[in-house]
Design a protein around this motif. Structure first.
Motif, PDB file in Angstrom:
ATOM      1  N   LEU A 143       1.100  -1.225  -0.014  1.00 18.83           N
ATOM      2  CA  LEU A 143      -0.202   0.094   0.044  1.00 18.83           C
ATOM      3  C   LEU A 143       0.860   1.379  -0.153  1.00 18.83           C
ATOM      4  N   VAL A 144       0.413   2.046  -0.631  1.00 19.96           N
ATOM      5  CA  VAL A 144       1.272   3.453  -1.067  1.00 19.96           C
ATOM      6  C   VAL A 144       0.308   4.654  -1.011  1.00 19.96           C
ATOM      7  N   ILE A 145       0.377   5.653   0.019  1.00 15.67           N
ATOM      8  CA  ILE A 145      -0.236   6.517   0.264  1.00 15.67           C
ATOM      9  C   ILE A 145       0.427   7.879  -0.692  1.00 15.67           C
ATOM     10  N   LEU A 146      -0.337   8.485  -1.322  1.00 21.36           N
ATOM     11  CA  LEU A 146       0.309   9.360  -2.205  1.00 21.36           C
ATOM     12  C   LEU A 146      -0.390  10.724  -2.003  1.00 21.36           C
ATOM     13  N   GLU A 147       0.321  11.755  -1.893  1.00 22.55           N
ATOM     14  CA  GLU A 147      -0.041  13.017  -1.606  1.00 22.55           C
ATOM     15  C   GLU A 147      -0.695  13.457  -3.077  1.00 22.55           C
ATOM     16  N   GLY A 148      -1.922  13.983  -3.032  1.00 18.57           N
ATOM     17  CA  GLY A 148      -2.819  14.440  -4.287  1.00 18.57           C
ATOM     18  C   GLY A 148      -3.824  15.179  -3.676  1.00 18.57           C
ATOM     19  N   GLU A 149      -4.168  15.984  -4.605  1.00 20.43           N
ATOM     20  CA  GLU A 149      -5.241  16.747  -4.399  1.00 20.43           C
ATOM     21  C   GLU A 149      -6.741  16.329  -5.094  1.00 20.43           C
ATOM     22  N   ARG A 150      -6.644  15.388  -5.755  1.00 19.71           N
ATOM     23  CA  ARG A 150      -7.736  14.640  -6.472  1.00 19.71           C
ATOM     24  C   ARG A 150      -7.693  13.184  -5.680  1.00 19.71           C
ATOM     25  N   PRO A 151      -8.950  12.755  -5.456  1.00 17.18           N
ATOM     26  CA  PRO A 151      -9.150  11.591  -5.131  1.00 17.18           C
ATOM     27  C   PRO A 151      -9.254  10.302  -5.980  1.00 17.18           C
ATOM     28  N   ASP A 152      -8.349   9.490  -5.825  1.00 20.10           N
ATOM     29  CA  ASP A 152      -8.022   8.551  -6.572  1.00 20.10           C
ATOM     30  C   ASP A 152      -7.444   7.288  -5.898  1.00 20.10           C
ATOM     31  N   ALA A 153      -7.687   6.288  -6.832  1.00 22.59           N
ATOM     32  CA  ALA A 153      -6.861   4.767  -6.165  1.00 22.59           C
ATOM     33  C   ALA A 153      -6.476   3.941  -7.566  1.00 22.59           C
ATOM     34  N   TRP A 154      -5.347   3.321  -7.465  1.00 26.01           N
ATOM     35  CA  TRP A 154      -5.193   2.450  -8.606  1.00 26.01           C
ATOM     36  C   TRP A 154      -4.418   1.390  -8.354  1.00 26.01           C
ATOM     37  N   TRP A 155      -4.590   0.272  -8.839  1.00 22.13           N
ATOM     38  CA  TRP A 155      -3.498  -1.069  -8.814  1.00 22.13           C
ATOM     39  C   TRP A 155      -2.598  -0.852  -9.762  1.00 22.13           C
ATOM     40  N   LEU A 156      -1.346  -1.068  -9.171  1.00 26.33           N
ATOM     41  CA  LEU A 156      -0.192  -1.169 -10.191  1.00 26.33           C
ATOM     42  C   LEU A 156       0.485  -2.356 -10.111  1.00 26.33           C
ATOM     43  N   PRO A 157       0.185  -3.167 -11.037  1.00 24.82           N
ATOM     44  CA  PRO A 157       0.683  -4.705 -11.332  1.00 24.82           C
ATOM     45  C   PRO A 157       2.120  -4.671 -11.525  1.00 24.82           C
ATOM     46  N   GLY A 158       2.757  -5.911 -11.456  1.00 18.86           N
ATOM     47  CA  GLY A 158       4.038  -5.944 -11.558  1.00 18.86           C
ATOM     48  C   GLY A 158       4.797  -7.071 -10.725  1.00 18.86           C
ATOM     49  N   ALA A 159       6.189  -7.200 -10.504  1.00 23.24           N
ATOM     50  CA  ALA A 159       6.803  -8.058  -9.675  1.00 23.24           C
ATOM     51  C   ALA A 159       6.617  -7.700  -8.070  1.00 23.24           C
ATOM     52  N   THR A 160       6.489  -6.378  -7.950  1.00 28.36           N
ATOM     53  CA  THR A 160       6.232  -5.991  -6.612  1.00 28.36           C
ATOM     54  C   THR A 160       5.019  -5.214  -6.714  1.00 28.36           C
ATOM     55  N   PRO A 161       3.602  -5.652  -6.870  1.00 28.92           N
ATOM     56  CA  PRO A 161       2.335  -4.867  -6.913  1.00 28.92           C
ATOM     57  C   PRO A 161       2.111  -3.900  -5.967  1.00 28.92           C
ATOM     58  N   ARG A 162       1.667  -2.849  -6.272  1.00 29.96           N
ATOM     59  CA  ARG A 162       1.322  -1.815  -5.268  1.00 29.96           C
ATOM     60  C   ARG A 162      -0.131  -1.276  -5.412  1.00 29.96           C
ATOM     61  N   LEU A 163      -0.835  -0.889  -4.473  1.00 30.24           N
ATOM     62  CA  LEU A 163      -2.010  -0.426  -4.380  1.00 30.24           C
ATOM     63  C   LEU A 163      -1.774   1.187  -3.913  1.00 30.24           C
ATOM     64  N   VAL A 164      -2.227   2.102  -4.905  1.00 32.38           N
ATOM     65  CA  VAL A 164      -1.942   3.446  -4.426  1.00 32.38           C
ATOM     66  C   VAL A 164      -3.202   4.140  -4.285  1.00 32.38           C
ATOM     67  N   VAL A 165      -3.112   5.038  -3.186  1.00 35.70           N
ATOM     68  CA  VAL A 165      -4.206   5.744  -2.896  1.00 35.70           C
ATOM     69  C   VAL A 165      -3.788   6.988  -2.525  1.00 35.70           C
ATOM     70  N   THR A 166      -4.605   8.048  -3.141  1.00 34.93           N
ATOM     71  CA  THR A 166      -4.248   9.489  -2.706  1.00 34.93           C
ATOM     72  C   THR A 166      -4.833   9.827  -1.472  1.00 34.93           C
ATOM     73  N   THR A 167      -3.974  10.916  -0.981  1.00 35.74           N
ATOM     74  CA  THR A 167      -4.365  11.505   0.348  1.00 35.74           C
ATOM     75  C   THR A 167      -6.044  12.008   0.139  1.00 35.74           C
ATOM     76  N   ALA A 168      -6.105  12.634  -0.803  1.00 30.24           N
ATOM     77  CA  ALA A 168      -7.592  13.222  -1.081  1.00 30.24           C
ATOM     78  C   ALA A 168      -8.641  12.070  -0.874  1.00 30.24           C
ATOM     79  N   ALA A 169      -8.139  10.952  -1.398  1.00 27.48           N
ATOM     80  CA  ALA A 169      -9.188   9.865  -1.379  1.00 27.48           C
ATOM     81  C   ALA A 169      -9.227   9.447  -0.005  1.00 27.48           C
TER      82      ALA A 169
END
Length: 312
Positions: A143-169
């Motif tokens: 899980l990665v918390i990303l500073e952002g003004e727009r609420p958003d979330a996405w799954w970043l696949p790959g060898a080390t998958p990440r679930l990214v969520v913005t602080t606005a969300a």
């Protein structure tokens, strides 16, 4: 030597009739997972028809290929296919279909390479916007918390998958609504929807004049979102999932008078708020089994002459 021709005709019929039948189905939005399976079976049947026709045409055109394809087959089976009666069209058909297969493979490789390049760029951006703390391992968390003004979330696949969520969300979505959003993205990851999107994009990009591949790509984008919505709603409820979608997208103008860029979002919310009854389990099983028979049909057509010869 009519089997390759029959396979090509069957592939063309499947490519035309399959999407039309699925477009008329009134249950696709009710059972997106079943619809995803049926679309994959239709496209697999079309590709199988082309592949088997290419193999038999090549066997008819060149003795070396024939020896490999029918290496262990009895003489009666080889005679049943009447490979020696093929005209000059056999070599041309085999070469054309082989070029199509190689082009499809090249398009898939291109799509995968582009996707990996996009993921590397997004991961590099994540490292800039959310740098690792001292002592933190690069693969330490999903899980990665990303500073952002727009609420958003996405799954970043790959060898080390990440679930990214913005602080606005995180500020806007609280409690079960945030959990529903995360469950939606995790549903994409568990079902490996990214590979479905890669394959459909490769076929549509490689053969833009073939309607079945364009429809396949469009339906994959729509149905994977419905399937992920259902994954979230089964755990946290349809109303909670619908409210999470609304709160996540309300600042993007998707519910305004011209919501073209995200036109599917209002329909997804409406579907969650007015849920249709699911199909009975027995009908879902029948549809799944029927879809599995579609790619089996070209295999049966290809083996009919040989099976008849063995049965004599």
């Amino acid at each position: 030597m009519m089997v390759p021709v029959a396979l090509l005709l069957l592939g063309a019929l499947t490519a035309v009739a399959g999407p039309r039948l699925l477009a008329r189905a009134d249950w696709a939005d009710r059972e997106p997972v079943v619809a995803l399976w049926m679309w994959q079976c239709v496209v697999a049947a079309v590709l199988l028809c082309c592949g088997l026709s290419m193999t038999l045409s090549a066997a008819a055109a060149w003795q070396a290929v024939r020896g490999q394809v029918f290496a262990t087959a009895p003489h009666a089976v080889v005679d049943a296919y009447a490979l020696g009666t093929a005209g000059p069209w056999a070599a041309a058909t085999a070469v054309a279909l082989l070029c199509g297969a190689l082009w499809s493979l090249a398009m898939l490789v291109r799509e995968v390479v582009r996707s990996r390049a996009r993921r590397r760029a997004r991961r590099a951006e994540l490292l800039v916007r959310a740098p690792l703390l001292p002592g933190e391992e690069p693969a330490g968390g999903r899980l990665v918390i990303l500073e952002g003004e727009r609420p958003d979330a996405w799954w970043l696949p790959g060898a080390t998958p990440r679930l990214v969520v913005t602080t606005a969300a995180l500020r806007r979505l609280r409690g079960r609504r945030l959990d529903a959003l995360l469950a939606h993205e995790q549903g994409h990851a568990r079902a490996r929807h990214d590979w479905l999107l890669h394959c459909s994009a490769a076929l549509a990009g490689g053969f833009p004049q073939v309607p079945v591949f364009a429809a396949f790509r469009d339906e994959m984008h729509r149905l994977v979102e419905l399937a992920a919505d259902d994954t979230a709603s089964r755990r946290f409820g349809r109303l909670t999932t619908a409210l999470a979608l609304v709160e996540l997208n309300e600042d993007r103008g998707v519910f305004g008078p011209a919501p073209a860029p995200h036109a599917e979002v209002p329909r997804r919310v409406h579907r969650l708020l007015t849920p249709p009854d699911r199909l009975p389990a027995l009908r879902r099983l029948r549809l799944t089994a029927t879809a599995a028979l579609v790619p089996a049909l070209p295999v049966l057509v290809a083996f009919v002459p040989g099976l008849r010869a063995l049965g004599r």
